[in-house]
Design a protein around this motif. Structure first.
Motif, mmCIF file in Angstrom:
data_model
loop_
_atom_site.group_PDB
_atom_site.id
_atom_site.type_symbol
_atom_site.label_atom_id
_atom_site.label_comp_id
_atom_site.label_asym_id
_atom_site.label_seq_id
_atom_site.Cartn_x
_atom_site.Cartn_y
_atom_site.Cartn_z
ATOM 1 N N ASP A 160 -74.252 62.330 -58.640
ATOM 2 C CA ASP A 160 -75.242 63.342 -58.990
ATOM 3 C C ASP A 160 -76.621 62.945 -58.477
ATOM 4 O OD1 ASP A 160 -75.934 65.678 -61.084
ATOM 5 O OD2 ASP A 160 -77.428 64.087 -61.288
ATOM 6 N N SER A 161 -76.967 61.666 -58.615
ATOM 7 C CA SER A 161 -78.317 61.268 -58.214
ATOM 8 C C SER A 161 -78.471 61.334 -56.697
ATOM 9 C CB SER A 161 -78.646 59.870 -58.730
ATOM 10 O OG SER A 161 -77.641 58.956 -58.367
ATOM 11 N N LEU A 162 -77.400 60.996 -55.959
ATOM 12 C CA LEU A 162 -77.471 61.088 -54.507
ATOM 13 C C LEU A 162 -77.684 62.547 -54.083
ATOM 14 C CD1 LEU A 162 -76.933 59.603 -51.699
ATOM 15 C CD2 LEU A 162 -74.755 60.784 -51.834
ATOM 16 N N ALA A 163 -76.954 63.464 -54.714
ATOM 17 C CA ALA A 163 -77.088 64.879 -54.363
ATOM 18 C C ALA A 163 -78.528 65.338 -54.595
ATOM 19 C CB ALA A 163 -76.120 65.727 -55.177
ATOM 20 N N LEU A 212 -76.625 61.055 -45.253
ATOM 21 C CA LEU A 212 -76.218 60.722 -46.621
ATOM 22 C C LEU A 212 -75.126 61.673 -47.091
ATOM 23 C CD1 LEU A 212 -79.743 60.230 -48.216
ATOM 24 C CD2 LEU A 212 -77.985 58.470 -48.121
ATOM 25 N N THR A 213 -75.318 62.952 -46.767
ATOM 26 C CA THR A 213 -74.350 63.962 -47.173
ATOM 27 C C THR A 213 -73.000 63.698 -46.527
ATOM 28 O OG1 THR A 213 -76.072 65.603 -47.482
ATOM 29 C CG2 THR A 213 -73.864 66.437 -47.094
ATOM 30 N N ALA A 214 -73.008 63.388 -45.249
ATOM 31 C CA ALA A 214 -71.747 63.137 -44.548
ATOM 32 C C ALA A 214 -70.972 62.051 -45.277
ATOM 33 C CB ALA A 214 -72.021 62.724 -43.105
ATOM 34 N N PHE A 215 -71.656 61.000 -45.675
ATOM 35 C CA PHE A 215 -70.966 59.909 -46.363
ATOM 36 C C PHE A 215 -70.402 60.375 -47.700
ATOM 37 C CE2 PHE A 215 -70.419 56.313 -49.076
ATOM 38 C CZ PHE A 215 -69.865 55.364 -48.239
ATOM 39 N N GLU A 243 -72.071 52.822 -48.360
ATOM 40 C CA GLU A 243 -73.023 53.828 -47.954
ATOM 41 C C GLU A 243 -74.264 53.188 -47.344
ATOM 42 O OE1 GLU A 243 -74.211 56.652 -50.941
ATOM 43 O OE2 GLU A 243 -74.634 57.978 -49.252
ATOM 44 N N GLU A 244 -74.666 52.048 -47.921
ATOM 45 C CA GLU A 244 -75.825 51.365 -47.349
ATOM 46 C C GLU A 244 -75.551 50.964 -45.907
ATOM 47 O OE1 GLU A 244 -77.048 48.168 -49.908
ATOM 48 O OE2 GLU A 244 -77.776 49.597 -51.422
#
Ligand code: HEM
Ligand SMILES: [Cu+2]
Lengths: 156, 547
Positions: free
Chosen positions: B249-252, B298-301, A7-8
């Motif tokens: 969860d933390s990314l969301a 970020l969401t796409a990933f 992701e990074e």
């Protein structure tokens, strides 16, 4: 916050692309003078008829193939409604509206801007190719909005 | 003894919201078809209503009314479910909010139909509608604020009862959505309270550019709220539907926070070709607009990771084998998946057109209409459609039958293909200069305008397919509310996250801090232009009626 390794990498590439896009836009705007029309001169929308400049809309020759068009907009017409310039002419439009918000677009060119009451908007366009162009109002301005247009003839 | 099944306690309220939303969708969609056929040059609008009245209603009913009611129905259900029920007082509040919405929107619709408010959903001054139109809008805003308060109080009480625990992620999304829409509607409230005395004639002139700037701080943020509502379903519902887990969860939570704090200044990208703002200011706003893309990336990933891992667990091999293992024949997946794919294109188009010079090519052409029918009309609305197949039967105590499920597949296809036709042709003809918000015209037989006609035919064709899609979804919703067999349908919400996800940090919970950060960022974007517009105001305009 910790992130997944893949992701990074994805974020670095994606954000990098966005920053490059910004760089190009900034370079074009500030180094090449291609920024969006952003004139900041005031005008009283209720006193356009008596304004020294806008009381006489028309096409004025400024110099070597350089023209200025003083243009007023109102529901549902542009004045002047017919403009003729020679091929290669660099034309600066100075525009003001007498009533509501209008938009100005000349298809097949990059001339596209808003004309908002209270402001004079200025935009310059060089017409490299001869032909008939239309100028259309592209912001809704009332029942006759779809009839609001002007013609620009670029002569060889 | 069997444990009682867990259900949404405020189900009647939610169903009322949904029923109203889909009734409005039917009307709004029909008006869209009328516009599409008119622009295709095959339908002249007659009978005491004109193109611009139709367009005003289409915009308001779909981008404001349908979406607001759907959001309230869906997120209130989610909060109710994950927090273990709403109190009676909160449910009452929901009904009051609904009542205010109905009152306000009926006022608005009456004014438009009476020809007193043909000002489109943007109601740019100095074109002035009847003051009652703006007063109606105030009531719609009150609905939004009360709905937000209901969610905030419920979340706050839950936190107090569960000291130290993280607010369930679905409720966290809901809090984020209502915080953002509250920010957004504060700007329109300010605008409308400035317009009302002017529309009544109590003040002579209005600062036009000030109203326009306030409007876009609202309008832009509003569509991003609809997007965030859809994103909540991508994170919370989609993994459950495909039998997967939440990526992180933390990314969301970080995504929600970023969308909320970064969003409002993006509104400026609607004013790139306006006079009165310097190029430097516009460039800073380009940065602020592009920053909004970060949480989406970020969401796409995260979403593709969820899809890939689930596909592999279901036995998908090789580089792309997982893709075909996804449940493509399940309409709850198909609709949301197509919505997400559309956002890849919509989002990329958005990033392109916010760059100043490119914007000058497409501004106010049909390209823009194509853009938001992809982003809102597909990415958001098709996600909403994908939710009704389980949410409505959960609320009505019924089950989805095989027949209606398959009808749903057809619905999804009609919608996708219709939008493809309509948005591709709009985008292309927009690049050729065809303006938006304009009744069919050839400008007196101009060659440039005549060259648009073949593409505009596809706008009408796409609109016709979309109308079939609308009729289907309205029937499906009606069936699931009143006709489907009785039974229990599970509420779809993902419960587990991937084992390798990191622990959610405590700071994500600090909404007080996020509100302050958001206000700081909004100030960065808006203090300079607003102070300049007020302190150095151009001469004002009286109310004008050109319709
Ligand atoms: C049957 C489906 C639909 C059709 C055929 C349709 C068609 C159209 C057309 C042709 C226009 C452009 C009119 C113009 O600029 O001259 C338009 C504008 C618009 N549509 Fe749709 N649409 C549909 C569904 C939707 C949905 C689902 C939404 C949002 C939730 C939506 C939101 C809008 C908005 C906000 C505008 C802009 C209004 C304005 O410029 O004032 N439409 N629609
Ligand atoms: Cu106009």
């Amino acid at each position: 916050m910790k992130m997944n390794k893949m992701e990074e990498i994805w974020m670095i590439i994606a954000v990098g692309l966005i920053i490059i896009a910004m760089g190009i836009t900034g370079y074009q705007a500030f180094a090449m003078g291609m920024g969006p029309p952003s004139h900041q001169e005031h005008i009283d929308p209720q006193a356009i008829e008596s304004h020294p400049e806008f009381s006489e809309p028309g096409v004025y020759e400024l110099g070597d193939n350089q023209y200025e068009v003083i243009m007023t907009l109102q529901a549902f017409e542009f004045q002047p409604g017919e403009i003729t310039v020679p091929e290669g002419a660099e034309v600066t439009f100075r525009m003001a509206t007498k009533d509501v918000v209008h938009g100005v677009n000349v298809p097949h060119t990059n001339l596209n801007t808003m004309v908002v009451p209270g402001f004079i908007q200025e935009i310059t366009q060089t017409f490299h190719e001869a032909g008939e162009y239309i100028m259309v109002c592209n912001e809704y301005c009332g029942v006759g909005h779809h009839m609001m247009s002007a013609t620009i003839t670029v002569e060889e | 003894m069997k444990k009682p099944l867990k259900i949404v306690t405020s189900n009647t309220l939610a169903l009322t919201n949904f029923a109203t939303a889909f009734a409005l969708l039917l009307v709004g969609g029909f008006l869209g078809l009328v516009q599409g056929l008119n622009r295709a040059g095959v339908l002249e609008i007659v009978g005491g209503i004109n193109y611009y009245e139709v367009l005003t209603l289409h915009g308001i009913l779909l981008i404001l009314a349908f979406t607001t009611l759907f959001m309230n129905g869906y997120l209130w259900s989610a909060v109710d479910y994950v927090l273990g029920g709403l109190t009676k007082g909160i449910r009452m509040l929901g009904w009051v909010a609904y009542g205010l919405f109905m009152f306000g929107s009926i006022l608005v619709v009456i004014m438009v139909l009476a020809g007193e408010a043909t000002v489109l959903y943007t109601f740019y001054a100095p074109m002035a509608a009847s003051p009652w139109f703006y007063i109606g809008l105030v009531f719609v805003v009150l609905n939004i604020w009360l709905s937000g308060i209901g969610v905030f109080i419920s979340a706050f009480r839950w936190k107090r009862r569960n000291k130290g625990a993280h607010l369930p992620l679905f409720a966290f999304f809901a809090v984020g959505v209502y915080v953002l829409i509250t920010f957004s509607t504060m700007f329109v409230a300010a605008e409308v309270f400035y317009i009302i005395p002017w529309a009544f004639g109590w003040i002579d002139t209005i600062n036009v550019m000030l109203t326009r700037t306030l409007f876009w701080a609202f309008g832009h943020t509003l569509v991003n709220v609809w997007y965030l509502v859809a994103v909540s379903a991508w994170y919370m519902v989609l993994p459950k539907v495909i039998g997967g887990k939440l990526f992180s969860d933390s990314l969301a939570r970080a995504v929600v926070i970023l969308i909320v704090v970064l969003n409002v200044p993006g509104g400026f990208h609607h004013q790139i070709v306006d006079p009165g703002f310097s190029e430097g200011l516009k460039f800073m706003h380009l940065f602020m607009s592009l920053a909004i893309a970060v949480p989406s990336l970020l969401t796409a990933f995260a979403l593709f990771a969820t899809l890939e891992r689930t596909g592999r667990r279901r036995g998908g091999k090789g580089l792309l084998g997982w893709f075909w293992k996804l449940p493509w024949y399940d309409v709850r997946f198909l609709a949301i998946m197509l919505a997400m794919i559309s956002f890849i294109f919509g989002g990329a188009g958005g990033i392109a057109q916010t760059n100043n010079q490119l914007n000058q090519v497409v501004h106010n052409t049909l390209w823009v209409v194509g853009h938001f029918h992809v982003t809102v009309g597909v990415a958001v609305v098709l996600t909403f459609f994908g939710l009704v197949y389980w949410l409505i039967p959960h609320l009505s105590g019924r089950v989805l039958t095989k027949k209606i499920h398959n009808l749903g597949i057809w619905q999804t296809m009609f919608w996708t293909v219709g939008m493809l036709f309509m948005t591709l042709s709009m985008s292309y003809v927009g690049l050729l200069g065809s303006p938006r918000r304009t009744e069919y015209t050839t400008y007196g037989g101009s060659e440039t305008a005549l060259a648009w006609d073949p593409y505009l035919l596809f706008v009408g064709a796409g609109g016709t397919l979309l109308m079939v899609g609308i009729v289907l979804i309205v029937y499906i919703v009606f069936h699931l509310m009143f006709l489907a067999p009785k039974g229990y349908t599970e509420f779809m919400v993902v419960e587990e996250q991937e084992e390798d996800a990191h622990k959610t940090p405590k700071w994500t919970e600090n909404w007080g801090l996020w509100v302050i950060v958001a206000i700081l960022i909004i100030s960065m974007g808006y203090v300079v232009p607003l102070v300049d517009l007020i302190g150095n105001a151009p001469p004002g305009s009286p109310p004008i009626r050109t319709f």
